[in-house]
Design an enzyme around this catalytic site. Structure first.
Site, short mmCIF file in Angstrom:
data_model
loop_
_atom_site.label_atom_id
_atom_site.label_comp_id
_atom_site.label_asym_id
_atom_site.label_seq_id
_atom_site.Cartn_x
_atom_site.Cartn_y
_atom_site.Cartn_z
N HIS A 165 0.83 -1.22 0.00
CA HIS A 165 0.00 0.00 0.00
C HIS A 165 0.86 1.27 0.00
O HIS A 165 0.41 2.31 0.50
CB HIS A 165 -0.95 0.05 1.20
CG HIS A 165 -1.75 -1.21 1.39
ND1 HIS A 165 -2.99 -1.40 0.86
CD2 HIS A 165 -1.43 -2.37 2.03
CE1 HIS A 165 -3.44 -2.61 1.18
NE2 HIS A 165 -2.50 -3.22 1.88
N SER A 286 14.74 21.53 -16.39
CA SER A 286 13.51 22.24 -16.69
C SER A 286 13.87 23.52 -17.44
O SER A 286 14.91 24.12 -17.19
CB SER A 286 12.78 22.58 -15.39
OG SER A 286 11.94 23.71 -15.59
N LYS A 292 15.84 22.10 -11.31
CA LYS A 292 15.19 20.81 -11.53
C LYS A 292 16.11 19.75 -12.13
O LYS A 292 16.98 20.03 -12.94
CB LYS A 292 13.98 20.99 -12.46
CG LYS A 292 12.78 21.63 -11.81
CD LYS A 292 12.25 20.87 -10.59
CE LYS A 292 11.44 19.67 -10.98
NZ LYS A 292 10.10 20.01 -11.43
N GLU A 299 9.61 8.58 -16.84
CA GLU A 299 8.22 9.00 -17.09
C GLU A 299 7.77 8.62 -18.50
O GLU A 299 6.63 8.20 -18.72
CB GLU A 299 8.07 10.51 -16.89
CG GLU A 299 8.27 10.92 -15.45
CD GLU A 299 8.45 12.42 -15.33
OE1 GLU A 299 7.47 13.10 -15.03
OE2 GLU A 299 9.58 12.92 -15.57
#
Ligand code: ARG
Length: 471
Positions: A165, A286, A292, A299
């Protein structure tokens, strides 16, 4: 092509038509933009067919030789990306025949199509194409498994939190966690191999659907094209695409597994987890936020799963409701198949490289493994060993957890005497159980997380990976 001068003659099927197709009809049907990827398989089929036509006397020796030489020249054009497609080419098969007729003249060029239909041709091409794709894919899966094994070997004894979980559950070895993926990918490789074996049946000679009146021998095509066997039924041979569905299903499951791994990399490399970071070569910045460091590779791997699952659903939907045998709907089999092959061949090397580039943070992993009351089960199982029913043990430890929580800490904030006081079966020595490393080493079943067991598992995983990678 609504060109009036074009009656359709010169096409594969022009003879019985007075008019060529309407522009919109033509645009709907033309497939050369995508089916050109099958040129290698298509020409291999034509070589085998030339041999059969020679054997049954449709071609004489010189003709067969000229044909084979022309096919080689055609292959060279495709290999160099210079094959001259014409706007009137409806599909790859037609384009190649048109080119051979130009090259060899109507008389000889026109003979190659005897006993062959685009229906058996395309079914054969797709099997050949996918058989090779399966081999490449299996190898790439093996290389990903090797990247995971290498990380497991480097971090064999490192402690990490194991989750259910997404809440800390029990401590494990980081290597145990990484090897879990090796076995997922091993089953994926197995499914690719299964699909490959099932599609390994030759279909040339089936013609349009019923076989031909010429004396072509399916076994010869199978031998020439390296197929393991001949299909059992010519109608099944030209109309079935379950081999492609099976490939896409194997690919979709693989893509979902890749996506799960990618998601973990995204989580691990966040500041919140801080368990791992990707090398610069697998990170992106970024355009606006100078600080970043983003896990775009992971992804994208996660995102690509969507289209691969879509490819599977697309082909299943095309097949549903098709009467035997060939229906033109089947032309829609190619783009999903090519897309899945291309996507997986992009994704696998990228994720392998990303996995290989991960550096892990030992302190953060170990600290996280010890938190979250991850040793509560160990204490409860100790009570079981001392004769207490598990339901009762669960209760007792649950109360200790609450007690520690009220004091704002984990079980180790409790004094050994407090633990001893929680149940008559407990004494101060029970507090000694509260050590993460010992907790890992206590789990000694063959597939569990004790370091000896994981070392043995790693050896098996490395063998499995090498069998797939071929090295
Ligand atoms: N381009 C077609 C396909 O990909 C080839 C077979 C066409 N056969 C036919 N009878 N129209 O399926």
């Amino acid at each position: 092509m609504s060109d009036d001068a074009d009656s359709g003659a010169g096409r594969l099927w022009g003879g019985r038509f007075e008019q060529g197709p309407a522009e919109a009809a033509w645009q709907l049907g033309v497939s050369t933009e995508f089916d050109r990827d099958l040129w290698r398989a298509d020409l291999a089929g034509s070589r085998a067919h030339t041999q059969e036509l020679l054997r049954i006397g449709v071609l004489d020796h010189d003709e067969a030789e000229s044909m084979l030489e022309a096919i080689d020249r055609c292959a060279a054009l495709f290999a160099e990306g210079r094959f001259p497609f014409e706007p009137t080419d409806e599909d790859l098969h037609g384009a190649i025949e048109r080119w051979l007729v130009d090259e060899l003249g109507d008389e000889l060029g026109g003979k190659l199509r005897a006993g062959r239909s685009r229906n058996d041709q395309i079914a054969s091409d797709l099997r050949l194409y996918l058989r090779e794709a399966c081999d490449r894919l299996r190898q790439q899966i093996g290389e990903l498994q090797q990247a995971l094994c290498a990380q497991a070997a480097t971090h064999l004894d490192w402690i990490a939190p194991g989750y259910t979980h997404l809440q800390r559950g029990q401590p494990v070895l980081l290597s145990h966690h990484l090897l879990a993926y090796v076995w997922m990918f091993d089953r994926d490789a197995g499914r690719v191999v299964d699909a490959r074996n099932r599609m390994d049946a030759s279909v040339l000679g089936a013609g349009a659907l019923a076989g031909t009146t010429l004396d072509l021998d399916p076994a010869n095509y199978a031998r020439d094209l390296g197929f393991g066997r001949v299909a059992e039924n010519s109608m099944d041979a030209v109309s079935s695409r379950d081999f492609a569905v099976e490939f896409l299903a194997a690919g979709a499951i693989l893509a979902v597994h890749l996506s799960r791994l990618a998601e973990e990399i995204v989580l691990w490399s966040s500041a919140e987890f801080g368990f791992a970071s990707l090398a610069d070569a697998y990170s992106t910045g970024s355009s606006i936020m100078p600080q970043k460091r983003n896990p775009d590779v992971a992804e994208l791997v996660r995102g690509k799963a969507g289209r691969v699952v879509g490819d599977l659903v697309a082909l299943l939907t095309v097949l549903k409701g098709l009467p035997l045998t060939y229906d033109r709907d089947l032309q829609e089999d190619k783009e999903p198949v090519f897309d899945t092959v291309r996507t997986l061949e992009l994704v696998l090397p990228a994720i392998s490289g990303a996995v290989g580039s991960l550096t892990f943070d030992r302190e953060r992993l170990e600290a996280a493994a010890g938190g979250g009351f991850s040793l509560a089960t160990d204490l409860a199982e100790e009570l079981v060993r001392r004769g207490v029913p598990f339901r009762e043990a669960h209760e007792v430890v649950g109360r200790l957890v609450r007690q520690a929580e009220e004091r704002g800490g984990d079980l180790d904030v409790l004094d050994p005497s407090e633990i001893a006081a929680a149940h008559r079966a407990l004494d101060r020595s029970a507090a000694d159980l509260l050590d993460v490393r010992d907790a890992v080493e206590r789990r000694r079943a063959s597939f569990a997380t004790a370091s000896d067991r994981v070392r043995e598992q790693l050896r098996r995983a490395q063998e499995a990976a090498a069998a797939n990678a071929g090295h």
